[in-house]
Write a protein that holds these residues in place. Structure first.
Motif, PDB file in Angstrom:
ATOM      1  N   LYS A 108     -30.854  14.613  15.849  1.00 60.47           N
ATOM      2  CA  LYS A 108     -31.794  13.646  16.429  1.00 60.47           C
ATOM      3  C   LYS A 108     -33.184  13.925  15.859  1.00 60.47           C
ATOM      4  CE  LYS A 108     -33.636  11.952  20.831  1.00 60.47           C
ATOM      5  NZ  LYS A 108     -33.603  10.553  20.339  1.00 60.47           N
ATOM      6  N   SER A 109     -33.811  12.902  15.330  1.00 62.05           N
ATOM      7  CA  SER A 109     -35.086  13.064  14.633  1.00 62.05           C
ATOM      8  C   SER A 109     -36.264  13.244  15.586  1.00 62.05           C
ATOM      9  CB  SER A 109     -35.357  11.850  13.745  1.00 62.05           C
ATOM     10  OG  SER A 109     -36.632  11.959  13.144  1.00 62.05           O
ATOM     11  N   ASP A 110     -37.216  14.055  15.150  1.00 64.07           N
ATOM     12  CA  ASP A 110     -38.518  14.169  15.812  1.00 64.07           C
ATOM     13  C   ASP A 110     -39.561  13.300  15.121  1.00 64.07           C
ATOM     14  OD1 ASP A 110     -37.683  16.199  17.643  1.00 64.07           O
ATOM     15  OD2 ASP A 110     -37.850  17.685  16.036  1.00 64.07           O
ATOM     16  N   PHE A 111     -39.161  12.606  14.034  1.00 70.52           N
ATOM     17  CA  PHE A 111     -40.131  11.910  13.185  1.00 70.52           C
ATOM     18  C   PHE A 111     -39.675  10.490  12.843  1.00 70.52           C
ATOM     19  CE2 PHE A 111     -39.963  16.478  11.850  1.00 70.52           C
ATOM     20  CZ  PHE A 111     -41.154  16.885  12.438  1.00 70.52           C
ATOM     21  N   SER A 112     -39.159   9.758  13.836  1.00 69.51           N
ATOM     22  CA  SER A 112     -38.555   8.448  13.564  1.00 69.51           C
ATOM     23  C   SER A 112     -39.525   7.282  13.706  1.00 69.51           C
ATOM     24  CB  SER A 112     -37.350   8.223  14.484  1.00 69.51           C
ATOM     25  OG  SER A 112     -37.741   8.299  15.843  1.00 69.51           O
ATOM     26  N   THR A 113     -40.775   7.538  14.087  1.00 73.56           N
ATOM     27  CA  THR A 113     -41.792   6.488  14.149  1.00 73.56           C
ATOM     28  C   THR A 113     -43.062   6.974  13.455  1.00 73.56           C
ATOM     29  OG1 THR A 113     -42.836   7.204  16.228  1.00 73.56           O
ATOM     30  CG2 THR A 113     -40.885   5.786  16.412  1.00 73.56           C
ATOM     31  N   LYS A 114     -43.912   6.051  13.072  1.00 74.70           N
ATOM     32  CA  LYS A 114     -45.166   6.405  12.406  1.00 74.70           C
ATOM     33  C   LYS A 114     -46.037   7.314  13.275  1.00 74.70           C
ATOM     34  CE  LYS A 114     -45.052   4.138   8.430  1.00 74.70           C
ATOM     35  NZ  LYS A 114     -45.188   4.796   7.102  1.00 74.70           N
ATOM     36  N   SER A 115     -45.986   7.104  14.588  1.00 70.36           N
ATOM     37  CA  SER A 115     -46.794   7.927  15.489  1.00 70.36           C
ATOM     38  C   SER A 115     -46.296   9.364  15.569  1.00 70.36           C
ATOM     39  CB  SER A 115     -46.830   7.308  16.894  1.00 70.36           C
ATOM     40  OG  SER A 115     -45.518   7.247  17.443  1.00 70.36           O
ATOM     41  N   ASP A 116     -45.068   9.600  15.106  1.00 68.71           N
ATOM     42  CA  ASP A 116     -44.502  10.954  15.124  1.00 68.71           C
ATOM     43  C   ASP A 116     -44.938  11.791  13.919  1.00 68.71           C
ATOM     44  OD1 ASP A 116     -43.002  10.490  17.444  1.00 68.71           O
ATOM     45  OD2 ASP A 116     -41.328   9.653  16.301  1.00 68.71           O
ATOM     46  N   ILE A 117     -45.541  11.151  12.923  1.00 71.05           N
ATOM     47  CA  ILE A 117     -45.901  11.883  11.707  1.00 71.05           C
ATOM     48  C   ILE A 117     -47.006  12.893  12.030  1.00 71.05           C
ATOM     49  CG2 ILE A 117     -46.789  11.707   9.361  1.00 71.05           C
ATOM     50  CD1 ILE A 117     -45.651   8.891   9.221  1.00 71.05           C
ATOM     51  N   PRO A 118     -46.790  14.189  11.769  1.00 71.30           N
ATOM     52  CA  PRO A 118     -47.772  15.213  12.118  1.00 71.30           C
ATOM     53  C   PRO A 118     -49.068  15.087  11.300  1.00 71.30           C
ATOM     54  CG  PRO A 118     -45.605  16.187  11.731  1.00 71.30           C
ATOM     55  CD  PRO A 118     -45.545  14.781  11.240  1.00 71.30           C
ATOM     56  N   GLU A 119     -50.147  15.577  11.859  1.00 72.27           N
ATOM     57  CA  GLU A 119     -51.445  15.559  11.182  1.00 72.27           C
ATOM     58  C   GLU A 119     -51.380  16.319   9.858  1.00 72.27           C
ATOM     59  OE1 GLU A 119     -55.294  14.582  10.399  1.00 72.27           O
ATOM     60  OE2 GLU A 119     -54.033  13.838  12.043  1.00 72.27           O
ATOM     61  N   GLN A 120     -50.601  17.393   9.835  1.00 69.22           N
ATOM     62  CA  GLN A 120     -50.435  18.166   8.596  1.00 69.22           C
ATOM     63  C   GLN A 120     -49.973  17.275   7.455  1.00 69.22           C
ATOM     64  OE1 GLN A 120     -46.785  20.606   7.157  1.00 69.22           O
ATOM     65  NE2 GLN A 120     -47.876  21.983   8.541  1.00 69.22           N
ATOM     66  N   ILE A 121     -49.043  16.375   7.735  1.00 73.98           N
ATOM     67  CA  ILE A 121     -48.494  15.495   6.709  1.00 73.98           C
ATOM     68  C   ILE A 121     -49.529  14.466   6.277  1.00 73.98           C
ATOM     69  CG2 ILE A 121     -46.654  13.857   6.164  1.00 73.98           C
ATOM     70  CD1 ILE A 121     -45.832  16.858   6.623  1.00 73.98           C
ATOM     71  N   LEU A 122     -50.231  13.884   7.221  1.00 71.30           N
ATOM     72  CA  LEU A 122     -51.252  12.889   6.894  1.00 71.30           C
ATOM     73  C   LEU A 122     -52.324  13.483   5.993  1.00 71.30           C
ATOM     74  CD1 LEU A 122     -51.650  11.219  10.405  1.00 71.30           C
ATOM     75  CD2 LEU A 122     -50.291  10.404   8.458  1.00 71.30           C
ATOM     76  N   LYS A 123     -52.626  14.757   6.203  1.00 68.17           N
ATOM     77  CA  LYS A 123     -53.639  15.438   5.402  1.00 68.17           C
ATOM     78  C   LYS A 123     -53.095  15.851   4.040  1.00 68.17           C
ATOM     79  CE  LYS A 123     -56.357  19.716   5.363  1.00 68.17           C
ATOM     80  NZ  LYS A 123     -56.663  20.964   6.104  1.00 68.17           N
ATOM     81  N   LEU A 124     -51.951  16.496   4.024  1.00 72.03           N
ATOM     82  CA  LEU A 124     -51.424  17.079   2.797  1.00 72.03           C
ATOM     83  C   LEU A 124     -50.886  16.018   1.840  1.00 72.03           C
ATOM     84  CD1 LEU A 124     -50.773  19.758   1.321  1.00 72.03           C
ATOM     85  CD2 LEU A 124     -48.550  19.747   2.460  1.00 72.03           C
ATOM     86  N   TYR A 125     -50.192  15.008   2.376  1.00 75.56           N
ATOM     87  CA  TYR A 125     -49.516  14.034   1.528  1.00 75.56           C
ATOM     88  C   TYR A 125     -50.297  12.740   1.316  1.00 75.56           C
ATOM     89  CZ  TYR A 125     -45.236  16.816   1.499  1.00 75.56           C
ATOM     90  OH  TYR A 125     -44.314  17.816   1.299  1.00 75.56           O
ATOM     91  N   ALA A 126     -51.500  12.651   1.881  1.00 75.95           N
ATOM     92  CA  ALA A 126     -52.279  11.413   1.768  1.00 75.95           C
ATOM     93  C   ALA A 126     -52.522  11.021   0.317  1.00 75.95           C
ATOM     94  CB  ALA A 126     -53.609  11.570   2.497  1.00 75.95           C
ATOM     95  N   ALA A 127     -52.806  12.027  -0.524  1.00 75.61           N
ATOM     96  CA  ALA A 127     -53.152  11.752  -1.924  1.00 75.61           C
ATOM     97  C   ALA A 127     -51.993  11.164  -2.718  1.00 75.61           C
ATOM     98  CB  ALA A 127     -53.646  13.030  -2.599  1.00 75.61           C
ATOM     99  N   ILE A 128     -50.760  11.386  -2.273  1.00 71.60           N
ATOM    100  CA  ILE A 128     -49.615  10.857  -3.019  1.00 71.60           C
ATOM    101  C   ILE A 128     -48.886   9.767  -2.230  1.00 71.60           C
ATOM    102  CG2 ILE A 128     -49.310  12.947  -4.398  1.00 71.60           C
ATOM    103  CD1 ILE A 128     -47.036  13.771  -2.565  1.00 71.60           C
ATOM    104  N   GLY A 129     -49.472   9.339  -1.117  1.00 69.29           N
ATOM    105  CA  GLY A 129     -48.978   8.176  -0.400  1.00 69.29           C
ATOM    106  C   GLY A 129     -47.616   8.306   0.238  1.00 69.29           C
ATOM    107  N   ARG A 130     -47.228   9.509   0.607  1.00 68.01           N
ATOM    108  CA  ARG A 130     -45.930   9.686   1.260  1.00 68.01           C
ATOM    109  C   ARG A 130     -46.116   9.705   2.772  1.00 68.01           C
ATOM    110  NH1 ARG A 130     -42.209  14.021  -2.120  1.00 68.01           N
ATOM    111  NH2 ARG A 130     -42.596  13.177  -4.218  1.00 68.01           N
TER     112      ARG A 130
END
Length: 354
Positions: free
Chosen positions: A258-280
């Motif tokens: 069962k996923s902890d990341f199945s909606t956009k609101s579930d995406i952790p801040e770490q990911i928004l920061k680290l992967y922002a430059a490559i659009g993932r």
């Protein structure tokens, strides 16, 4: 007649002596050969589970039979004065697998399984070297993966990768584990790894420029310092245990059904920061890795490559590769080297929940 008898007797004695000398030489050669064979120690002598695995080496060599198999410079045995260790060594640039840009000298489990049925992998190891070239802004720089679970269908993503990472000039490095989302839909381009620190920092701690490094982790692990891990998947839940003498024992659990990341609101801040430059910024399917075929991997999966950081600031480390010359890479610190002294692989087991 007496003289002839003496001659015959002498010839007989010399003949017997000659035969004995030849026999003795043959026995000496045989004993020497037996000693050499006996003195040869293979990885399968150190960790007997090698019949459960196949291997890909950093020069592209593959083998499905690892009993009494070794290769100098890549997969062999070293003794530190007390203990035999299996060495996995691989350069920054060599021949890679179909699904990766990074070299590896790494075992791949022959037996496959799904999270619902489970499996367990353990290892006791010490990282002896990580690449000394790379880009400090790139999260994958100066790191090596020492154990993982890999999917064998779907997007072929990885529910866990265990990393060791040490910046140049630091005495201590970090051990952390990443969970890669099993991306929803057919498009896997939005995938990302969520990183969790074990000892030291997680993957997202990077330098402010290509040659400036963050602060050294106080609770990190040194090169040559022993630690152990256990990945135990039981009835769809992944139970992780990490131990090292002088460090706190760390445990985690992660649901693979069962996923902890199945909606956009579930995406952790770490990911928004680290992967922002490559659009993932993809999301995971609701059922995560449920029903998907998996297998374990163990060894040295070098994360440092020669690809341009301008193309991917998370995974392209821009490290030195000397045009793929493996000898020059080894001579100049552009490689990863991991030693294991023990390991087990088998079915998942019911965890002891304290």
């Amino acid at each position: 007649m007496k003289i002839n008898n003496v001659k015959i007797l002498m010839q007989t004695i010399l003949g017997v002596a000659f035969v004995l000398v030849i026999f003795g030489c043959n026995q000496t050669v045989k004993k020497t050969t037996e000693t050499k064979i006996k003195d040869s120690v293979y990885p399968s002598d150190v960790i007997p589970f090698m019949d459960e695995w196949k291997i890909l080496l950093g020069d592209g060599t593959r083998s499905d039979s690892l009993v009494n198999f070794s290769k100098e410079g890549f997969f062999y045995v070293e003794n530190d004065g007390e203990t035999n260790w299996v060495v996995y060594k691989t350069p920054n640039s060599g021949i890679t697998s179909r699904t990766s840009s990074n070299t590896r000298t790494e075992l791949g489990q022959k037996k496959h399984w799904i999270p619902e049925t489970g499996g367990k992998l353990t290892g006791t190891l010490k990282v002896m070297h990580v690449s000394t070239s790379g880009d400090a802004r790139v999260a994958a720089s100066y790191s090596v993966v020492v154990g993982q679970i890999h999917s064998d269908e779907g997007h072929e993503n990885e529910p866990i990768k265990i990393f060791y990472k040490k910046f140049p000039g630091h005495t201590k490095g970090s051990v952390f584990w990443n969970y890669e989302i099993n991306t929803a839909g057919d498009d896997n381009s939005g995938r990302w790894d969520y990183s969790t620190a074990i000892w030291g920092d997680d993957m997202s701690v990077v330098g402010s420029s290509s040659t400036s490094y963050p602060e050294e982790p106080q609770d990190g692990i040194k090169l040559g310092e022993e630690f152990s891990y256990e990945i135990n998947v039981y009835k769809g839940i992944m139970y992780l245990t990490f131990t090292s003498e002088g460090h706190e024992t760390i445990k985690f659990t992660k649901n693979l059904l069962k996923s902890d990341f199945s909606t956009k609101s579930d995406i952790p801040e770490q990911i928004l920061k680290l992967y922002a430059a490559i659009g993932r910024d993809g999301i995971e399917r609701d059922t995560a890795y449920a029903g998907e075929i998996q297998y374990f991997k163990q060894g040295a999966y070098n994360q440092t490559n020669g690809k341009s950081p301008e193309d991917n600031i998370v995974w392209s480390t821009g490290s030195e590769t000397y045009g793929g010359d493996i000898t020059k890479q080894y001579e100049n610190g552009c490689y990863a080297e991991v030693w294991f002294k023990s390991g087990t692989v088998g079915p998942g087991t019911e965890p002891n929940i304290e």
